[in-house]
Structure formats: C-alpha cells, structure tokens
Design a protein around this motif. Structure first.
Motif, short mmCIF file in Angstrom:
data_model
loop_
_atom_site.label_atom_id
_atom_site.label_comp_id
_atom_site.label_asym_id
_atom_site.label_seq_id
_atom_site.Cartn_x
_atom_site.Cartn_y
_atom_site.Cartn_z
N GLU A 192 -7.28 -9.37 10.57
CA GLU A 192 -6.40 -9.29 9.32
C GLU A 192 -7.46 -9.49 7.89
O GLU A 192 -7.35 -8.84 6.98
CB GLU A 192 -5.56 -10.43 9.25
N SER B 100 -9.37 -6.42 7.56
CA SER B 100 -8.43 -5.12 7.22
C SER B 100 -8.03 -5.26 5.64
O SER B 100 -8.19 -4.30 5.07
CB SER B 100 -7.19 -5.31 8.07
N LEU B 101 -8.03 -6.42 5.27
CA LEU B 101 -7.66 -6.29 3.87
C LEU B 101 -8.74 -6.02 2.97
O LEU B 101 -8.43 -5.15 1.93
CB LEU B 101 -7.52 -8.08 3.78
N ALA C 205 -10.85 -3.73 3.98
CA ALA C 205 -10.88 -2.30 4.34
C ALA C 205 -9.81 -1.65 3.29
O ALA C 205 -10.10 -0.36 2.70
CB ALA C 205 -10.44 -2.04 5.72
N ARG C 206 -8.59 -2.17 3.02
CA ARG C 206 -7.53 -1.73 2.08
C ARG C 206 -8.35 -1.84 0.92
O ARG C 206 -7.96 -0.95 -0.20
CB ARG C 206 -6.33 -2.34 2.14
N VAL C 207 -8.68 -3.03 0.36
CA VAL C 207 -9.01 -3.12 -0.93
C VAL C 207 -10.17 -2.01 -1.58
O VAL C 207 -10.32 -1.48 -2.51
CB VAL C 207 -9.61 -4.57 -1.30
N ASP D 96 -10.69 0.87 -0.19
CA ASP D 96 -10.26 2.37 -0.08
C ASP D 96 -10.79 2.96 1.29
O ASP D 96 -10.95 4.12 1.04
CB ASP D 96 -10.75 3.01 -1.31
N ARG E 148 -7.35 5.50 5.32
CA ARG E 148 -6.20 5.00 6.29
C ARG E 148 -6.54 5.19 7.84
O ARG E 148 -6.64 4.22 8.43
CB ARG E 148 -5.10 5.34 5.82
N ARG F 67 -9.44 3.09 9.36
CA ARG F 67 -9.34 1.76 8.96
C ARG F 67 -9.38 1.05 10.44
O ARG F 67 -10.49 0.17 10.53
CB ARG F 67 -8.08 1.28 8.24
N SER G 159 -16.93 -1.45 4.41
CA SER G 159 -16.96 -0.27 3.67
C SER G 159 -18.61 0.48 3.65
O SER G 159 -18.60 1.53 2.93
CB SER G 159 -16.75 -0.63 2.08
#
Ligand SMILES: Nc1ncnc2c1ncn2[C@@H]1O[C@H](COP(=O)(O)OP(=O)(O)OP(=O)(O)O)[C@@H](O)[C@H]1O
Length: 275
Positions: A99, A102-103, A105-107, A109, A112, A115, A155
C-alpha cells in the motif's frame, strides 16, 4: 552517452536560512550514470543542496539543472526524472508495504494500467516481495529503508537521490540496502546521488565523491584520487584513508563535533526511528 547532459549541474547555488548560509556558491556536476557521494560534516549543507535539486526548496541564487531541465522554471519536468529518499521517515507504519508503494505510484502518476505490476517490481527489486502484505509497522529498520527505496523506485527515476540511506542501520542491513541500490542501478543505468557519513560506504560504492564544508565543495574526485592527492601533499610516506581526507578538509569543524544542536538532534532522531 557522452553527449548526455549531466544528471545534475549546480552553478553558484546559494541558499540561506535567515543569517545562516547553508549552501554558499556550490558548483557541482554529477555525470549521467555515476554513483556520486556527497560527504561532509553535520551542517555542511548537503541536505539543503539536495532539496534544491529535488525542487522541494526554491533556487534563490545560482542555477540547478537536472538532465538539462532548470529546477527553477521546469519543476514538474525535474520531479518526473527523480526519485528521492529523504532522511526523515517517509513510509506509513499503518499501511502494508504494498500500500505504501502504491501510494507513491499514484502520486508520481505511474499509468493506472501499469501500477500493479510496477509496484510488484519495485518491491521485488528491494527484496520485500514476501513481506509486501505485512504492515510496515512490523518491518525492521533495514526493511523500512528498503521500503522507502521501493517508493522512490516505483516511478523508474533516471536519478535516485538518497539522503543518509543507511544511517542507524546495522552493518548487515547497510550492506543489504546498498546491494539493492547497486543491483537496480546495474539493471537500469540510473544515476545515484547519495549523502552519507560512512566513509567505508563512500569508498566502496561511489564512483566520485565531493567533500562539502560550509556550503561549498572543498574536494572532489574518485576515492583513489582524493587519497592520492592527500598522500602527495603530506609527502611523509603515510598512506591516508578517505577519513583522513575528510578530516583534512573539514579541519576544526570536526573537533567541536560539527554542526549545531538541531543537526545532532535531527541525526539522532533519524537513527532512532530506524533502529
Ligand atoms: N529549516 C532550517 N531552518 C534553519 N536553519 C536550517 C534549516 N535547515 C538547515 N539549517 C541550517 O543550515 C545549515 C546546513 O544544514 P543541512 O541540513 O543542509 O546540512 P547537512 O550537511 O545536510 O547536515 P547533516 O549531515 O546533519 O544532515 C546548518 O547550519 C543548519 O543548521
């Protein structure tokens, strides 16, 4: 490639906190693909310089470029190129390893549809695949540091910046952190810029080293060049170590313990939180 712009280029970089000149006319070039070590006593200005490169701090005086992009005017382009592992804890103990990554990975960019795979690869790259679904609160200090490394790697940065990545870790955990960094670097060709107080690590893993003192670079070269230069200068037949070079450059700054109270407290906080 020879024509690649440098991974990092600082020219005349200065940064002051009130009356304190943390960085004072820093000139520094990190070549694409190298492992570059920034060394110096507490308070030398290493973290401040690194924060300017990451764009976390502005560049009030001078020029900072990351792979040719101006850190003052092209902040997003710079951020997309780098991964940063700060001294302070950046993992959330209440989330699992997966988790946490993953956080990031979202921040950062990460697309999706990529990811899940990229998070898995980053955890695998730091040897945490088996522990990925445990809470970070259950991790050892070395595992937390490797988790933070995975967060920075997800990233796929061209430049990985690490501020004291092994502080407070035992020798086995330190080696493990470095082996994972070097394996990813060998696989991807990324550039690594690291600060450390451990001379043995700098000697073993860094292609080149800059010794910083009072906000500037005071000595620069491969570990061999730095020790050879001091040996030639001493001319007394002694064989200096990198630590001797460090002492020669930092001089009296080390005798009084180096840095100010807040520097010492910060270092200890960092050490205890991973210890
Ligand atoms: N937020 C801040 N506010 C005021 N002064 C600061 C701040 N951050 C750093 N300084 C001061 O700037 C100088 C350089 O600090 P910096 O943290 O960049 O050094 P460093 O070489 O990274 O030290 P360390 O090895 O302890 O991490 C020090 O004198 C420090 O006290």
């Amino acid at each position: 490639m020879r024509d690649d712009p440098p991974a990092v280029s600082c020219t005349g970089l200065s940064y002051a906190f009130g009356q304190t000149k943390a960085v004072d006319g820093l000139d520094l070039t990190v070549v694409s693909g190298e492992v570059f070590g920034l060394l110096g006593p507490n308070g030398a200005g290493k973290t401040t310089a690194i924060r300017c490169v990451t764009t976390l701090l502005p560049v009030p005086t001078g020029m900072v470029r990351v792979f040719g992009h101006d850190a003052a005017t092209e902040q997003m382009a710079v951020r997309r190129l780098l991964g940063y592992v700060p001294q302070q804890l950046s993992a959330d103990a209440g989330l699992t390893g997966r988790e946490n990554v993953s956080l990031f990975a979202r921040v950062f960019d990460v697309p999706r549809r990529e990811r899940v795979a990229r998070v898995g690869q980053a955890l695998e790259a730091v040897g945490l695949a088996d522990a990925a679904d445990r809470l970070a609160a259950t991790y050892s200090g070395g595992m937390v540091r490797r988790l933070e490394l995975a967060q920075a790697l997800v990233s796929a940065p061209r430049l990985l910046m690490l501020d004291e990545p092994t502080i407070g870790l035992d020798p086995i955990a330190r080696t493990s952190v470095w082996e994972h960094i070097m394996a990813v670097r060998a696989a991807t060709g990324m550039t690594v810029l690291v600060t450390t107080h451990y001379m043995d690590e700098a000697d073993q893993y860094c292609d080149r080293i800059a010794l910083m003192h009072h906000g500037r670079v005071r000595a620069l070269g491969t570990p061999e060049q730095l020790t050879d230069d001091l040996r030639a200068r001493l001319g007394d037949g002694s064989v200096p170590t990198l630590e001797d070079v460090f002492r020669d450059v930092a001089g009296s700054g080390l005798e009084d313990g180096g840095g100010e109270f807040r520097d010492v407290r910060r270092t200890r906080n960092t050490a205890s939180r991973v210890g």
